[in-house]
Write a protein that holds these residues in place. Structure first.
Motif, PDB file in Angstrom:
ATOM      1  N   GLU A  20       0.877  -1.151   0.000  1.00 48.80           N
ATOM      2  CA  GLU A  20       0.000   0.000   0.000  1.00 48.80           C
ATOM      3  C   GLU A  20       0.915   1.200   0.000  1.00 48.80           C
ATOM      4  O   GLU A  20       1.843   1.259   0.779  1.00 48.80           O
ATOM      5  CB  GLU A  20      -0.832   0.015   1.263  1.00 48.80           C
ATOM      6  CG  GLU A  20      -1.574  -1.269   1.509  1.00 48.80           C
ATOM      7  CD  GLU A  20      -2.150  -1.318   2.898  1.00 48.80           C
ATOM      8  OE1 GLU A  20      -2.382  -0.257   3.476  1.00 48.80           O
ATOM      9  OE2 GLU A  20      -2.355  -2.419   3.388  1.00 48.80           O
ATOM     10  N   TYR A 264     -11.792   1.844   4.134  1.00 47.40           N
ATOM     11  CA  TYR A 264     -10.756   2.021   5.144  1.00 47.40           C
ATOM     12  C   TYR A 264      -9.599   2.911   4.725  1.00 47.40           C
ATOM     13  O   TYR A 264      -9.118   3.737   5.490  1.00 47.40           O
ATOM     14  CB  TYR A 264     -10.183   0.635   5.528  1.00 47.40           C
ATOM     15  CG  TYR A 264      -8.885   0.737   6.295  1.00 47.40           C
ATOM     16  CD1 TYR A 264      -8.890   1.039   7.646  1.00 47.40           C
ATOM     17  CD2 TYR A 264      -7.653   0.588   5.643  1.00 47.40           C
ATOM     18  CE1 TYR A 264      -7.700   1.184   8.346  1.00 47.40           C
ATOM     19  CE2 TYR A 264      -6.466   0.729   6.337  1.00 47.40           C
ATOM     20  CZ  TYR A 264      -6.495   1.022   7.691  1.00 47.40           C
ATOM     21  OH  TYR A 264      -5.330   1.167   8.367  1.00 47.40           O
ATOM     22  N   ASP A 367     -16.816  -0.865  13.545  1.00 48.03           N
ATOM     23  CA  ASP A 367     -15.487  -0.832  12.934  1.00 48.03           C
ATOM     24  C   ASP A 367     -15.667  -0.979  11.428  1.00 48.03           C
ATOM     25  O   ASP A 367     -16.702  -1.457  10.967  1.00 48.03           O
ATOM     26  CB  ASP A 367     -14.585  -1.943  13.488  1.00 48.03           C
ATOM     27  CG  ASP A 367     -13.096  -1.633  13.279  1.00 48.03           C
ATOM     28  OD1 ASP A 367     -12.778  -0.606  12.638  1.00 48.03           O
ATOM     29  OD2 ASP A 367     -12.250  -2.417  13.753  1.00 48.03           O
ATOM     30  N   ASP A 368     -14.651  -0.552  10.670  1.00 49.27           N
ATOM     31  CA  ASP A 368     -14.807  -0.591   9.219  1.00 49.27           C
ATOM     32  C   ASP A 368     -14.597  -1.980   8.649  1.00 49.27           C
ATOM     33  O   ASP A 368     -15.124  -2.298   7.588  1.00 49.27           O
ATOM     34  CB  ASP A 368     -13.861   0.416   8.544  1.00 49.27           C
ATOM     35  CG  ASP A 368     -12.437   0.174   8.951  1.00 49.27           C
ATOM     36  OD1 ASP A 368     -11.789  -0.717   8.387  1.00 49.27           O
ATOM     37  OD2 ASP A 368     -11.972   0.871   9.871  1.00 49.27           O
ATOM     38  N   VAL A 371     -10.390  -8.162   9.650  1.00 53.05           N
ATOM     39  CA  VAL A 371      -9.525  -8.888   8.728  1.00 53.05           C
ATOM     40  C   VAL A 371      -9.057 -10.169   9.423  1.00 53.05           C
ATOM     41  O   VAL A 371      -9.589 -11.247   9.190  1.00 53.05           O
ATOM     42  CB  VAL A 371      -8.361  -8.001   8.252  1.00 53.05           C
ATOM     43  CG1 VAL A 371      -7.497  -8.760   7.234  1.00 53.05           C
ATOM     44  CG2 VAL A 371      -8.897  -6.718   7.620  1.00 53.05           C
ATOM     45  N   ARG A 372      -8.112 -10.049  10.320  1.00 55.96           N
ATOM     46  CA  ARG A 372      -7.709 -11.243  11.072  1.00 55.96           C
ATOM     47  C   ARG A 372      -8.560 -11.426  12.323  1.00 55.96           C
ATOM     48  O   ARG A 372      -8.561 -12.486  12.934  1.00 55.96           O
ATOM     49  CB  ARG A 372      -6.247 -11.124  11.480  1.00 55.96           C
ATOM     50  CG  ARG A 372      -5.276 -11.054  10.323  1.00 55.96           C
ATOM     51  CD  ARG A 372      -3.873 -10.907  10.898  1.00 55.96           C
ATOM     52  NE  ARG A 372      -2.862 -10.903   9.877  1.00 55.96           N
ATOM     53  CZ  ARG A 372      -2.382  -9.788   9.324  1.00 55.96           C
ATOM     54  NH1 ARG A 372      -2.847  -8.608   9.693  1.00 55.96           N
ATOM     55  NH2 ARG A 372      -1.433  -9.854   8.414  1.00 55.96           N
ATOM     56  N   GLY A 373      -9.160 -10.358  12.772  1.00 52.16           N
ATOM     57  CA  GLY A 373     -10.001 -10.427  13.976  1.00 52.16           C
ATOM     58  C   GLY A 373      -9.281  -9.949  15.224  1.00 52.16           C
ATOM     59  O   GLY A 373      -9.897  -9.838  16.289  1.00 52.16           O
ATOM     60  N   THR A 375      -8.043  -7.012  16.144  1.00 56.86           N
ATOM     61  CA  THR A 375      -8.463  -5.726  16.705  1.00 56.86           C
ATOM     62  C   THR A 375      -9.769  -5.882  17.466  1.00 56.86           C
ATOM     63  O   THR A 375      -9.875  -5.507  18.637  1.00 56.86           O
ATOM     64  CB  THR A 375      -8.626  -4.689  15.570  1.00 56.86           C
ATOM     65  OG1 THR A 375      -7.410  -4.636  14.837  1.00 56.86           O
ATOM     66  CG2 THR A 375      -8.959  -3.310  16.115  1.00 56.86           C
ATOM     67  N   ASP A 409      -2.815  -4.655   1.855  1.00 56.40           N
ATOM     68  CA  ASP A 409      -2.314  -5.754   2.663  1.00 56.40           C
ATOM     69  C   ASP A 409      -3.461  -6.474   3.336  1.00 56.40           C
ATOM     70  O   ASP A 409      -4.087  -5.932   4.229  1.00 56.40           O
ATOM     71  CB  ASP A 409      -1.388  -5.208   3.749  1.00 56.40           C
ATOM     72  CG  ASP A 409      -1.145  -6.234   4.838  1.00 56.40           C
ATOM     73  OD1 ASP A 409      -1.265  -7.436   4.556  1.00 56.40           O
ATOM     74  OD2 ASP A 409      -0.850  -5.835   5.967  1.00 56.40           O
TER      75      ASP A 409
END
Ligand code: AMP
Length: 473
Positions: A20, A264, A367-368, A371-373, A375, A409
């Motif tokens: 990114e 995001y 939350d927006d 991804v992995r969970g 956060t 990413d």
């Protein structure tokens, strides 16, 4: 002269994940170097690993300064003032390979025959690996592991012709999502991939031209927004003015701005395709409240990227919006830490719940994305410790199920928590009382179109540029 002010470091390793980045360019302004410096500040959210600026010194030379770290760490503003230059390109990089490497800092400066080129590139090529192997077999020696160098080698192989011709010919061979600004002592070239996956816009300042990944960077330097570079367009700017042409290769399918830019990645004060990112996110939040309403005492967002959606949710649901989490602004991104335990620590360093706001209350946390969970799971733990009652997670995007090959990413499928789990399974894993996502149709609707107008591969696996089997899937 081509000056490299930092030593090379880092491991030579094929980049398998995405990059990114933010790119910026100026032509025809006496403060080109300084403007680029400020422009990169405005694009810092797009990459924090390295930063670099190449300035046109005269009809022959470019000068490069790049280094690891934030824009404020790499450049001394006093140095930039004296650079002058009339033209410059800049780059901030967010590598996701896990191994920061000075080798991959951009702009990439190369000499093609007698002309210096500085390339600044956002995005990823899906066929970089096979092109690189072919070029290496044919004798090319690569200095970096970035896709950008593949473009430079391809341009070098075009026997003769203008820089524009060389670039066009090189780009005719690559596939993927990219926004590219290229500076030579004679011109600035700005290109978007044929689908327009990565953003790039143009502005004017004091008779000169400015190009930037996002319009917020034009605002920062006081440039007037002119228009976006169109998908597949090469904008060529030199002292005789601006001309435009299109890459021969037409998209086989739809156009496709990355929908994740709206969700995001972009700054809320940027406009993409004519829509303000904050307003789009707010609309996503409103739809989320309509589609997944729940009784609660308070709505909070995960700062900063979710605040717009959270405010839209609260407004629509008529539940008070409160600051339930405070973000420490001096902690960088936690997303790319290689180990989950480190990522969790990173989340704790970054956020602190406001006990007085959440204690004994039922909270909607917006939350927006998940991804992995990491956060969400960590934040739910923190909120429970702070005494929150029920915690309802509302995500202003669909389940993130497929990796991105065009410059965001998003890890490997095995790490994506929603890749093979239902919403209920994810809810249980992260410890929420309820979990709802926003549908991809709603996201596209909030962004002013329908799904066919965007790249939504991360949500539906519909890759608009087919991956070519060279990624660690
Ligand atoms: P995770 O903790 O892996 O589930 O990541 C989701 C969180 O990271 C959300 O709070 C997002 O705001 C943020 N996020 C999503 N995508 C990215 C990205 N590509 N880079 C950095 N952060 C991201």
């Amino acid at each position: 002269m081509m000056e490299l002010t930092d030593g090379w470091s880092g491991l030579l390793r094929r980049s398998t994940l995405s990059e990114e980045c933010g790119v910026f360019g100026v032509w025809g302004h006496p403060d080109a170097g300084l403007l680029t410096h400020y422009g990169l500040y405005a694009l810092q959210h797009r990459g924090q690993e390295s930063a670099g600026i190449a300035v046109r010194v005269d009809e022959q030379d470019l000068r490069l300064r790049s280094g690891m770290g934030l824009v404020s760490e790499v450049f001394d503003p006093e140095d930039m003032k004296n650079l002058g230059g009339r033209a410059a390109v800049g780059h901030v990089r967010y590598s996701t390979t896990g191994e920061p490497s000075m080798r991959n800092a951009q702009p990439l400066c190369v000499r093609l025959q007698s002309t210096l080129w500085a390339l600044a590139h956002n995005g990823n090529l899906v066929n970089a690996g096979s092109l690189r192997s072919r070029l290496e077999e044919e004798g090319s020696i690569f200095q970096t592991t970035s896709d950008t160098e593949v473009i430079a080698h391809l341009a070098a192989r075009v026997g003769s012709g203008t820089a524009r011709h060389r670039l066009e010919t090189a780009l005719g061979q690559i596939r993927g999502g990219y926004a590219l600004v290229v500076l030579t002592p004679d011109e600035l070239m700005c290109v978007r991939d044929p689908h327009g996956i990565r953003p790039l816009c143009l502005g004017r300042l004091d008779g000169g031209w400015v190009a930037a990944s996002e319009s917020c960077a034009l605002d920062t330097v006081g440039a007037e927004f002119v228009r976006e570079v169109e998908p597949g367009e090469i904008v060529h700017i030199d002292d005789s003015g601006m001309t435009s042409s299109f890459l021969g290769q037409r998209p086989s399918r739809r156009a496709g701005l990355c929908i994740f830019e709206y969700i995001y990645f972009a700054r809320p004060d940027s406009n993409l395709a004519g829509l303000n990112v904050h307003q789009v996110r707010k609309q996503m939040g409103r739809y989320l409240a309509v589609d997944s309403s729940v009784q609660a005492d308070v709505v909070s967002g995960v700062p900063d990227s979710s605040l717009s959606a959270a405010s839209g949710y609260a407004e629509q649901a008529q539940i008070p919006y409160e600051m339930g989490l405070v973000r420490n602004r001096y902690v960088g991104r936690t997303f790319i830490q290689p180990q989950d335990s480190l990522r969790q620590l990173g989340v704790k360093l970054k956020f602190n719940p406001l006990r007085k706001v959440v204690q004994d209350r039922s909270v909607v946390l917006v939350d927006d994305s998940i991804v992995r969970g990491t956060t969400c799971r960590t934040l739910i733990g923190l909120l429970r410790t702070a005494g929150a009652g029920e915690i309802h997670i509302r995500i202003s995007s669909p389940p993130y199920q497929y990796p991105c090959y065009y410059g965001i990413d998003t890890s490997r499928p095995g790490e994506l928590i929603a890749a093979d789990r239902s919403a209920d399974e994810v809810r249980d894993l992260i410890g929420a009382d309820s979990l709802s996502y926003l549908s991809v149709d709603r996201v596209a609707q909030a962004a002013g179109g329908d799904v066919a107008d965007f790249c939504t591969a991360c949500f539906d696996g519909e890759y608009i540029v087919p991956p070519q089997g060279e990624h660690d899937a």
